[in-house]
Design a protein around this motif. Structure first.
Motif, PDB file in Angstrom:
ATOM      1  N   MET A   1     -28.673  -0.299  69.539  1.00 20.02           N
ATOM      2  CA  MET A   1     -27.505  -1.397  69.647  1.00 20.02           C
ATOM      3  C   MET A   1     -26.353  -0.573  69.968  1.00 20.02           C
ATOM      4  N   GLU A   2     -26.054   0.882  69.391  1.00 16.76           N
ATOM      5  CA  GLU A   2     -24.778   1.482  69.938  1.00 16.76           C
ATOM      6  C   GLU A   2     -25.119   1.923  71.411  1.00 16.76           C
ATOM      7  N   ARG A   3     -26.267   2.353  71.816  1.00 17.49           N
ATOM      8  CA  ARG A   3     -26.027   2.433  73.309  1.00 17.49           C
ATOM      9  C   ARG A   3     -25.831   1.429  74.073  1.00 17.49           C
ATOM     10  N   LEU A   4     -26.166   0.152  73.769  1.00 18.20           N
ATOM     11  CA  LEU A   4     -25.838  -0.979  74.631  1.00 18.20           C
ATOM     12  C   LEU A   4     -24.256  -1.244  74.510  1.00 18.20           C
ATOM     13  N   ALA A   5     -23.772  -1.175  73.386  1.00 21.54           N
ATOM     14  CA  ALA A   5     -22.530  -1.215  72.935  1.00 21.54           C
ATOM     15  C   ALA A   5     -21.725  -0.504  73.780  1.00 21.54           C
ATOM     16  N   GLY A   6     -21.989   0.837  73.796  1.00 22.64           N
ATOM     17  CA  GLY A   6     -21.268   1.770  74.796  1.00 22.64           C
ATOM     18  C   GLY A   6     -21.490   1.630  76.098  1.00 22.64           C
ATOM     19  N   ARG A   7     -22.157   0.778  76.717  1.00 17.15           N
ATOM     20  CA  ARG A   7     -22.702   0.442  78.204  1.00 17.15           C
ATOM     21  C   ARG A   7     -21.820  -0.868  78.424  1.00 17.15           C
ATOM     22  N   LEU A   8     -21.478  -1.534  77.545  1.00 13.76           N
ATOM     23  CA  LEU A   8     -20.856  -2.868  77.644  1.00 13.76           C
ATOM     24  C   LEU A   8     -19.342  -2.415  77.340  1.00 13.76           C
ATOM     25  N   ASN A   9     -19.094  -1.454  76.858  1.00 13.30           N
ATOM     26  CA  ASN A   9     -17.709  -0.916  76.564  1.00 13.30           C
ATOM     27  C   ASN A   9     -16.975  -0.377  78.098  1.00 13.30           C
ATOM     28  N   LEU A  10     -17.974   0.295  78.813  1.00 11.59           N
ATOM     29  CA  LEU A  10     -17.694   0.897  79.952  1.00 11.59           C
ATOM     30  C   LEU A  10     -17.186  -0.189  81.031  1.00 11.59           C
ATOM     31  N   ILE A  11     -17.671  -1.326  80.709  1.00 13.93           N
ATOM     32  CA  ILE A  11     -17.105  -2.542  81.637  1.00 13.93           C
ATOM     33  C   ILE A  11     -15.595  -2.739  81.606  1.00 13.93           C
ATOM     34  N   ASN A  12     -15.361  -2.941  80.150  1.00 14.05           N
ATOM     35  CA  ASN A  12     -13.736  -3.234  80.126  1.00 14.05           C
ATOM     36  C   ASN A  12     -13.076  -2.200  80.386  1.00 14.05           C
ATOM     37  N   HIS A  13     -13.535  -0.867  79.924  1.00 12.82           N
ATOM     38  CA  HIS A  13     -12.884   0.220  80.078  1.00 12.82           C
ATOM     39  C   HIS A  13     -12.539   0.595  81.680  1.00 12.82           C
ATOM     40  N   SER A  14     -13.501   0.169  82.517  1.00 12.55           N
ATOM     41  CA  SER A  14     -13.266   0.462  83.948  1.00 12.55           C
ATOM     42  C   SER A  14     -12.429  -0.579  84.352  1.00 12.55           C
ATOM     43  N   VAL A  15     -12.440  -1.673  84.041  1.00  8.67           N
ATOM     44  CA  VAL A  15     -11.450  -2.850  84.421  1.00  8.67           C
ATOM     45  C   VAL A  15      -9.952  -2.428  83.718  1.00  8.67           C
ATOM     46  N   GLY A  16      -9.845  -2.136  82.481  1.00  8.67           N
ATOM     47  CA  GLY A  16      -8.716  -1.761  82.051  1.00  8.67           C
ATOM     48  C   GLY A  16      -7.820  -0.631  82.807  1.00  8.67           C
ATOM     49  N   ARG A  17      -8.832   0.530  83.049  1.00 12.64           N
ATOM     50  CA  ARG A  17      -8.180   1.634  84.025  1.00 12.64           C
ATOM     51  C   ARG A  17      -7.669   1.105  85.221  1.00 12.64           C
ATOM     52  N   LEU A  18      -8.345   0.035  85.728  1.00  7.00           N
ATOM     53  CA  LEU A  18      -7.946  -0.680  87.045  1.00  7.00           C
ATOM     54  C   LEU A  18      -6.570  -1.358  87.098  1.00  7.00           C
ATOM     55  N   VAL A  19      -6.833  -2.406  86.169  1.00 12.03           N
ATOM     56  CA  VAL A  19      -5.732  -3.406  86.067  1.00 12.03           C
ATOM     57  C   VAL A  19      -4.210  -2.650  85.403  1.00 12.03           C
ATOM     58  N   ARG A  20      -4.450  -1.558  84.749  1.00 13.42           N
ATOM     59  CA  ARG A  20      -3.247  -0.923  84.037  1.00 13.42           C
ATOM     60  C   ARG A  20      -2.299  -0.757  85.240  1.00 13.42           C
ATOM     61  N   TRP A  21      -2.515  -0.331  86.287  1.00 15.94           N
ATOM     62  CA  TRP A  21      -1.614  -0.121  87.609  1.00 15.94           C
ATOM     63  C   TRP A  21      -1.056  -1.344  87.918  1.00 15.94           C
ATOM     64  N   LEU A  22      -1.344  -2.435  87.562  1.00 19.22           N
ATOM     65  CA  LEU A  22      -0.596  -3.561  87.957  1.00 19.22           C
ATOM     66  C   LEU A  22       0.693  -3.603  87.246  1.00 19.22           C
ATOM     67  N   ALA A  23       0.963  -3.115  85.912  1.00 17.91           N
ATOM     68  CA  ALA A  23       2.094  -2.967  85.269  1.00 17.91           C
ATOM     69  C   ALA A  23       3.078  -2.242  86.137  1.00 17.91           C
ATOM     70  N   LEU A  24       2.548  -0.973  86.697  1.00 11.14           N
ATOM     71  CA  LEU A  24       3.799  -0.430  87.396  1.00 11.14           C
ATOM     72  C   LEU A  24       3.905  -0.986  88.705  1.00 11.14           C
ATOM     73  N   ILE A  25       3.236  -1.634  89.413  1.00 11.15           N
ATOM     74  CA  ILE A  25       3.208  -2.192  90.673  1.00 11.15           C
ATOM     75  C   ILE A  25       4.259  -3.629  90.533  1.00 11.15           C
ATOM     76  N   MET A  26       4.115  -3.997  89.398  1.00  9.90           N
ATOM     77  CA  MET A  26       4.757  -5.398  88.940  1.00  9.90           C
ATOM     78  C   MET A  26       6.059  -5.079  88.783  1.00  9.90           C
ATOM     79  N   VAL A  27       6.487  -4.109  88.073  1.00  9.56           N
ATOM     80  CA  VAL A  27       7.976  -3.696  87.728  1.00  9.56           C
ATOM     81  C   VAL A  27       8.362  -3.198  89.133  1.00  9.56           C
ATOM     82  N   LEU A  28       7.713  -2.417  90.130  1.00 11.13           N
ATOM     83  CA  LEU A  28       8.263  -2.269  91.367  1.00 11.13           C
ATOM     84  C   LEU A  28       8.617  -3.238  92.125  1.00 11.13           C
ATOM     85  N   VAL A  29       7.802  -4.241  92.249  1.00 14.59           N
ATOM     86  CA  VAL A  29       7.938  -5.529  92.869  1.00 14.59           C
ATOM     87  C   VAL A  29       9.127  -6.469  92.463  1.00 14.59           C
ATOM     88  N   GLN A  30       9.092  -6.659  91.055  1.00 15.39           N
ATOM     89  CA  GLN A  30      10.438  -6.949  90.524  1.00 15.39           C
ATOM     90  C   GLN A  30      11.643  -6.383  90.870  1.00 15.39           C
TER      91      GLN A  30
END
Length: 167
Positions: A1-30
């Motif tokens: 169970m813990e191994r599957l949970a770790g693999r599922l965590n990787l999905i949102n970890h990857s998405v989070g690392r990608l979308v966090r750049w939107l905060a900086l870009i959004m401030v610059l565009v604003q």
């Protein structure tokens, strides 16, 4: 169970690392929007809407990551003095009874609107805006799916705690 949970965590970890750049870009565009409007007297509806799109994407796609890093809003009435097993029970209840059903309901009820938006490639919110409301509406099912994935990962981790595994 813990191994599957770790693999599922990787999905949102990857998405989070990608979308966090939107905060900086959004401030610059604003900043550019304000600069263009008040210094040069130029205004662009599409540029203004781009901030709205980025803001929406940041929060909708980052919700699963927020749950992953446990930075979501939590009411600690019951959890404050609970043991690790008690906290795990409360979390299991929350995921099964509250989060899963609400995300499945939101996914079910929003899908016709998203499908219709894609069928007609729904256009801009305002004249001169970004002609991609269908993409904006697509954030709703993406939000639901990412939260369901992360909720499942959290649920598996909490069930492991209840089964005597590590926290």
């Amino acid at each position: 169970m813990e191994r599957l949970a770790g693999r599922l965590n990787l999905i949102n970890h990857s998405v989070g690392r990608l979308v966090r750049w939107l905060a900086l870009i959004m401030v610059l565009v604003q900043f550019v929007v304000v600069l263009l409007r008040y210094v040069y007297g130029f205004s662009s509806i599409a540029l203004n809407e781009s901030v709205l799109y980025m803001h929406s994407a940041l929060f909708m796609l980052g919700a699963g990551y927020t749950l992953l890093v446990d930075d979501h809003v939590r009411v600690d009435i019951f959890q404050a003095k609970a043991s690790d097993r008690g906290k795990a029970r409360i979390d299991v209840f929350g995921h099964i009874v509250l989060l899963f059903p609400s995300m499945l309901a939101l996914l079910y009820w929003s899908w016709p609107s998203v499908r219709n938006a894609w069928a007609i490639y729904e256009g801009p919110l305002s004249v001169g805006g970004i002609p991609a409301v269908f993409l904006l509406k697509s954030l709703i099912p993406a939000f639901c799916v990412l939260l369901l994935i992360q909720s499942l990962a959290c649920l598996l981790s909490k069930l492991a705690v209840l089964a005597g595994g590590r926290a």
